[in-house]
Write a protein that holds these residues in place. Structure first.
Motif, mmCIF file in Angstrom:
data_model
loop_
_atom_site.group_PDB
_atom_site.id
_atom_site.type_symbol
_atom_site.label_atom_id
_atom_site.label_comp_id
_atom_site.label_asym_id
_atom_site.label_seq_id
_atom_site.Cartn_x
_atom_site.Cartn_y
_atom_site.Cartn_z
ATOM 1 N N HIS A 407 -33.569 -3.978 37.165
ATOM 2 C CA HIS A 407 -32.202 -3.913 36.639
ATOM 3 C C HIS A 407 -31.908 -2.484 36.195
ATOM 4 O O HIS A 407 -32.761 -1.839 35.577
ATOM 5 N N PHE A 409 -29.275 0.085 34.135
ATOM 6 C CA PHE A 409 -28.163 0.309 33.212
ATOM 7 C C PHE A 409 -27.556 1.683 33.511
ATOM 8 O O PHE A 409 -28.283 2.654 33.745
ATOM 9 N N GLN A 422 -18.320 1.479 37.819
ATOM 10 C CA GLN A 422 -18.110 0.054 38.066
ATOM 11 C C GLN A 422 -17.876 -0.225 39.550
ATOM 12 O O GLN A 422 -18.320 -1.260 40.076
ATOM 13 N N ARG A 425 -21.217 -0.274 41.155
ATOM 14 C CA ARG A 425 -21.877 -1.558 40.828
ATOM 15 C C ARG A 425 -21.367 -2.676 41.735
ATOM 16 O O ARG A 425 -22.147 -3.466 42.279
ATOM 17 N N THR A 435 -25.790 -3.000 35.361
ATOM 18 C CA THR A 435 -24.858 -3.167 34.241
ATOM 19 C C THR A 435 -24.317 -1.801 33.853
ATOM 20 O O THR A 435 -25.085 -0.862 33.640
ATOM 21 N N GLU A 459 -29.305 -9.390 28.824
ATOM 22 C CA GLU A 459 -28.138 -9.771 28.015
ATOM 23 C C GLU A 459 -28.233 -9.226 26.595
ATOM 24 O O GLU A 459 -27.243 -8.712 26.056
ATOM 25 N N GLN A 462 -27.708 -5.468 26.668
ATOM 26 C CA GLN A 462 -26.298 -5.155 26.903
ATOM 27 C C GLN A 462 -25.506 -5.304 25.614
ATOM 28 O O GLN A 462 -24.695 -4.433 25.253
#
Length: 577
Positions: A407, A409, A422, A425, A435, A459, A462
């Motif tokens: 993952h 960030f 974004q 992403r 994210t 989660e 974030q």
């Protein structure tokens, strides 16, 4: 039309920059729109084939990957919607042209979470609405474009009434002005006022875009602490063929076949990975790394005719690196006016699962010292950027693909960079887990990086990072490039200005006085920690004097000073409880 529209934007990019609401020396809307448009036209020149629809799709692809800043992303979405409507057309009448403009507006509004009226969106919307109305009254495309341009200019002139801050500082919206310049180029070509030779010069940015030498941002090199390439053997690249192509569902032996995107992805994943599928009613864009390119193409042929096929052998690329004596994949040249094709040399999916880190980090920063701070906090890739140097969508895509992590960030650290992050992403959805933390400043990004905990879930991290972002006050000190009034502050060109978050709160002739005035506003709530990031033009004695003043006026406040090395902004302040 597109060539001349882009050329006209290039010629007036500096004027668009000058319309920045704040009188700061880093207005970049014109630069972002110019580089975005240049990327699109470069793609069109290099790979545009077929009829109008096919070329529109090629232009859209270039704009999408080359988009920089909010204005560039919105511009790319306007043309993306236009190309979707035009995909199956060899030529356009006035009604179709108007409908394509409206499709662009619809796509752009959907792409922005909270559309703001009084911006480029409003100019595009009003122009398209009028085009749809007027197209029923004429079959002459030149007459229609004349009306579209007139309405766009009218809407642009009205932006200060819709966005009070524009009226306050006496400017129209910069992004809307950029769009008007593009439309002017469209009409200029239609009326015979531009030559093909003039259009052919596209991509040569005017010297006026360059900032004064003293304040020119210098892009620090990308920092990549560890490379997966060094661990990767050539034969370990299992899915060696990097494939990218379009499927036109409206042409070929099979037309308008029912397309099940989930089923298509599953079929591609049998002998492939790194799958990207972007589909609409007429065009399907496909990217995949595959063992069996023939099977992929046969699968694609079930849905239409294949166009713009690009296939690269990644094992061959890796061998070339080894022959050259390199143990790491070269990162893309950032902020080039003409983006290069993605190399995708690092393929995390091709590595054993135990070699993938649970998390990876990308941060955007300007200044060697700030880059080193992010690196020390565990950030894997630092993209050199900020105001005037916004990374493109493609820059983010390449950076994400270079990280061997489950993952990733992303910390944009600038409000004008969030949309591009974004968009990257979204393009990688289904291929990479990403994210975007909507950090709007360097201090917010640093606070978010501090809040990260390796053992926490995606989660939880974030939530923690977004919470940290919301509790940081950001201050910036630079100089004014024009006289203006802002919130009852009379600002003089050449004087220093202090910006607290998104509001100018201090201005003085002296740097120290301006910095003190800004900090006094920021510390009014009784905060306890101040971090000072000194820019490349900050004087050491001045910084010492400023820190001494803080200790004297706020004895209970803890002060940290770092050499940020950022251009344009003499100081960046972070204030926390």
């Amino acid at each position: 039309m597109v060539l001349v529209g882009a050329q006209r934007l290039t010629e007036h990019a500096e004027h668009v920059n000058s319309l920045n609401v704040f009188p700061v020396p880093d207005g970049d809307t014109g630069t972002n729109m110019n580089l975005t448009m240049t990327a699109g036209v470069t793609e069109l020149k290099n790979h545009g084939t077929g009829g109008l629809g096919s070329r529109a799709a090629t232009l859209s692809k270039g704009l999408l990957m080359g988009a920089r800043g909010n204005s560039g992303v919105i511009l790319s979405q306007l043309f993306r919607g236009f190309s979707r409507y035009a995909a199956s057309l060899e030529e356009m009448n006035t009604v179709q042209f108007a409908a394509a403009l409206q499709s662009g507006v619809d796509t752009a509004y959907k792409a922005v979470v909270k559309p703001v009226e009084g911006t480029i969106l409003t100019v595009a919307k009003e122009a398209a609405k009028h085009a749809v109305y007027y197209a029923r009254r004429t079959t002459d495309i030149t007459e229609l474009m004349t009306e579209v341009l007139a309405k766009a200019k009218e809407a642009l002139a009205g932006t200060p009434e819709l966005l009070p801050v524009l009226k306050q500082v006496g400017v129209v919206d910069s992004g809307g002005q950029g769009l008007v310049y593009i439309y002017e180029g469209f009409l200029q070509w239609l009326t015979g006022g531009a030559s093909s030779e003039a259009a052919a010069t596209l991509g040569q940015a005017p010297a006026a875009i360059a900032k004064p030498e003293l304040h020119t941002p210098v892009a620090a090199p990308i920092h990549v602490p560890a490379s997966a390439q060094a661990k990767l053997e050539t034969e370990d690249i299992e899915f060696l063929y990097d494939m990218e192509f379009f499927i036109n569902r409206t042409i070929g032996e099979i037309k308008n076949a029912v397309f099940d995107e989930d089923q298509f992805r599953k079929a591609l994943s049998v002998n492939g990975d790194s799958i990207i599928v972007i589909a609409d009613d007429e065009i399907i864009k496909v990217h995949v790394h595959s063992k069996t390119p023939g099977d992929v193409l046969n699968l694609a042929l079930r849905y239409g005719e294949i166009t713009q096929i690009h296939i690269l052998n990644m094992r061959e690329q890796h061998r070339d690196l080894l022959i050259a004596g390199m143990d790491a994949a070269p990162m893309p040249e950032l902020f080039a006016e003409v983006p290069v094709e993605p190399s995708r040399l690092v393929d995390p999916a091709s590595l054993p699962a135990d070699e993938l880190a649970p998390y990876g980090f990308i941060a955007v920063a300007s200044g060697q010292g700030i880059s080193e701070i992010f690196t020390s906090l565990g950030v894997d890739v630092v993209l050199s950027g900020g105001q005037t140097m916004n990374p493109s969508t493609e820059d983010f895509v390449k950076a994400i693909q270079s990280i061997s992590a489950q993952h990733v960030f992303v910390l944009p650290n600038n409000s004008n960079i969030i949309l591009a992050a974004q968009q990257a992403r979204d393009l990688l959805e289904g291929e990479r887990s990403v994210t975007v933390i909507p950090s709007k400043s360097i201090p917010q990004g640093i606070a978010a990086a501090f809040a990260f905990q390796e053992e926490e879930s995606v989660e939880s991290n974030q939530d923690n990072m977004q919470n940290a972002v919301q509790h940081v006050k950001t201050g910036q000190v630079t100089y004014a490039v024009r006289d203006t009034m802002f919130d009852d502050l009379e600002i003089t060109a050449g004087h220093y200005i202090g910006i607290a978050d998104s509001k100018i709160v201090a201005t003085e002739e002296g740097l120290l006085e301006t910095s003190q005035g800004l900090l006094a506003k920021m510390l009014a709530g009784g905060d306890e920690i101040v971090t000072v990031l000194a820019g490349e033009e900050a004087d050491g004695a001045m910084t010492d004097a400023l820190v001494g003043w803080i200790h004297e006026e706020y004895p209970d406040v803890e002060v940290e000073v770092h050499n940020g090395g950022q251009p344009i902004y003499y100081y960046l302040f972070s204030v926390e409880s």
